[in-house]
Design an enzyme around this catalytic site. Structure first.
Site, short mmCIF file in Angstrom:
data_model
loop_
_atom_site.label_atom_id
_atom_site.label_comp_id
_atom_site.label_asym_id
_atom_site.label_seq_id
_atom_site.Cartn_x
_atom_site.Cartn_y
_atom_site.Cartn_z
N ASP A 72 -8.15 -35.67 54.04
CA ASP A 72 -8.08 -35.86 55.49
C ASP A 72 -8.74 -34.67 56.17
O ASP A 72 -8.30 -33.53 55.98
CB ASP A 72 -6.60 -35.97 55.91
CG ASP A 72 -6.43 -36.27 57.39
OD1 ASP A 72 -7.44 -36.33 58.12
OD2 ASP A 72 -5.27 -36.44 57.82
N GLU A 102 -10.20 -39.57 55.15
CA GLU A 102 -9.62 -39.87 56.46
C GLU A 102 -10.20 -38.98 57.54
O GLU A 102 -10.28 -37.76 57.36
CB GLU A 102 -8.09 -39.69 56.37
CG GLU A 102 -7.36 -39.99 57.68
CD GLU A 102 -5.85 -39.96 57.49
OE1 GLU A 102 -5.36 -40.48 56.48
OE2 GLU A 102 -5.16 -39.40 58.38
N LYS A 106 0.37 -44.65 62.92
CA LYS A 106 1.45 -43.73 63.29
C LYS A 106 2.02 -44.21 64.62
O LYS A 106 1.29 -44.25 65.61
CB LYS A 106 0.91 -42.31 63.45
CG LYS A 106 0.41 -41.68 62.16
CD LYS A 106 -0.17 -40.30 62.42
CE LYS A 106 -0.58 -39.64 61.11
NZ LYS A 106 -1.33 -38.37 61.35
N ASP A 117 -7.59 -42.13 61.83
CA ASP A 117 -6.28 -41.70 62.31
C ASP A 117 -6.43 -41.44 63.82
O ASP A 117 -6.23 -42.34 64.64
CB ASP A 117 -5.85 -40.45 61.52
CG ASP A 117 -4.51 -39.88 61.92
OD1 ASP A 117 -3.94 -40.35 62.91
OD2 ASP A 117 -4.03 -38.95 61.25
N LYS A 172 -5.48 -31.95 52.83
CA LYS A 172 -6.19 -31.62 54.06
C LYS A 172 -7.44 -30.85 53.67
O LYS A 172 -7.38 -29.94 52.81
CB LYS A 172 -5.30 -30.76 54.96
CG LYS A 172 -4.08 -31.49 55.50
CD LYS A 172 -4.47 -32.51 56.56
CE LYS A 172 -3.24 -33.20 57.11
NZ LYS A 172 -3.57 -34.19 58.15
MG MG Z 1 -4.73 -37.72 59.52
#
Ligand code: MG
Length: 374
Positions: free
Chosen positions: A193, A218, A267, A243, A168
């Protein structure tokens, strides 16, 4: 075809919030959390029970939904229409009166699919049209207090058997920590991300990340900034992944038309369920995007659903699904997904999700429960 399989008459639906103690606190906009609170859905029909898990967090930090909004929409609008639904294929039409709230819809759909699988003796991966088999697991590592702590965390994940790591990143926590990880682990499959946290003033950092041999960057920009993502993608050699930007086929079409992404993080909660996720994966491949399945700090129940989804032929990349034991002190299903000797999380072969909910654990960790009759 899973869409044609009978559900049976749904007699009872249980909504239950459980608080799962975390191994380490998880930073949110509202402060550090020590539990991952999860909304579970249990559907009973004809002596068979199916379980589903809602991906929403307690806070609207990832997308707008929360556990409270999901309970409200499930109890008031989604569960009441279940009584008229005969097959899994009729769910989408029955839910179409509800705008938005994909995580609430996905939670109820996943419980119904688990029930359908158990009733008809079919594992979820087969219901979805996947192939038996598994993929190497990956980990996502959040923001850390120092670069040294981060490098140690990556080293531990590799020692556990993971081969791919997603970091992250956030403005101010990006180039230096990612460069340090890259220099310690030159051959590691590494991606980052941004969770939509970057803006027009952060271009230099993103260009610097582009030099670090990443597999993907991402969602650097906010979900609705597809034009900005397309412009950024044209400047970068590293593939951009989406995402939060993609909740529907329409979002995906727009992103692809603009050239805003080369990779889709799939997801099921974010897109309204397994069946919608399968449709998105198919369309993404037609549009030339690579596809992987991403995680949401789920319990072993939701994570197992993601493992089943990952067996689809349209899923072309290894994802960031790790064993729940990495972040949860205790799981609520048996077997809890765990790494095998090849660094993979095996997909259960039994009917439905193939995992058994541990009622004693669920009862002990329950924060709230309500029972509904459709
Ligand atoms: Mg993500």
């Amino acid at each position: 075809m899973v869409e044609e399989l009978e559900i049976g008459r749904v007699e009872r639906v249980e909504l239950r919030v459980v608080g799962l103690p975390l191994v380490a606190p998880f930073a949110t906009a509202a402060g550090a959390r020590t539990t991952r609170d999860v909304l579970l859905v249990r559907v009973d029909a004809g002596g068979v029970a199916g379980w589903g898990e809602c991906a929403a967090f307690a806070e609207p930090s990832y997308t707008a939904e929360t556990i409270a909004t999901a309970r409200h929409v499930l109890a008031g609008f989604l569960v009441p229409v279940l009584g008229g639904v005969r097959t899994a294929g009729e769910l989408a039409a029955a839910f179409s009166a509800v705008r938005g709230h994909p995580m609430a819809r996905a939670a109820l759909e996943s419980a119904v699919l688990d029930l359908v699988g158990r009733r008809h003796g079919q594992p979820l991966w087969r219901l979805l049209g996947g192939s038996p088999g598994t993929r190497p697991a990956g980990v996502a590592i959040g923001l850390q207090p120092s670069v040294g702590v981060l490098v140690d965390a990556v080293g531990r994940a590799l020692a556990e058997g993971y081969r791919q790591v997603k970091l992250k990143v956030h403005p101010g926590w990006d180039v230096e920590p990612v460069r340090a990880v890259r220099s310690h682990f030159p051959d590691l499959g590494l991606w980052v991300d941004g969770n939509g946290s970057y803006g027009p003033g952060n271009l230099d950092a993103l260009l610097a990340l582009d030099e670090l041999g990443l597999r993907m960057i991402e969602q650097p920009l906010p979900a609705d900034d597809l034009v900005g993502l397309a412009r950024l993608g044209a400047r970068l050699g590293t593939p951009l992944g989406l995402d939060e930007s993609v909740e529907s086929v329409g979002d995906l079409e727009a992103a692809a038309a603009l050239g805003a992404a080369r990779v889709l993080n799939l997801k099921p909660g974010r897109v309204g369920g397994m069946l919608a996720a399968r449709q998105l994966a198919r369309r993404a491949r037609e549009l030339g995007l690579e596809v992987f399945v991403g995680g949401m700090l789920e319990s072993g129940l939701g994570r197992t659903g993601c493992l089943h989804l990952q067996t689809l032929g349209e899923v072309t990349l290894d994802g960031d699904l790790s064993a729940p034991g990495r972040y949860l002190q205790e799981d609520l299903v048996k077997p809890s997904p765990g790494l095998d000797a090849r660094g993979c999380l095996p997909v259960p072969s039994g009917p439905g999700t193939g995992v058994e909910v541990l009622q004693e654990v669920v009862d002990r960790l329950t924060l709230a429960v309500e029972v509904l009759v459709p």
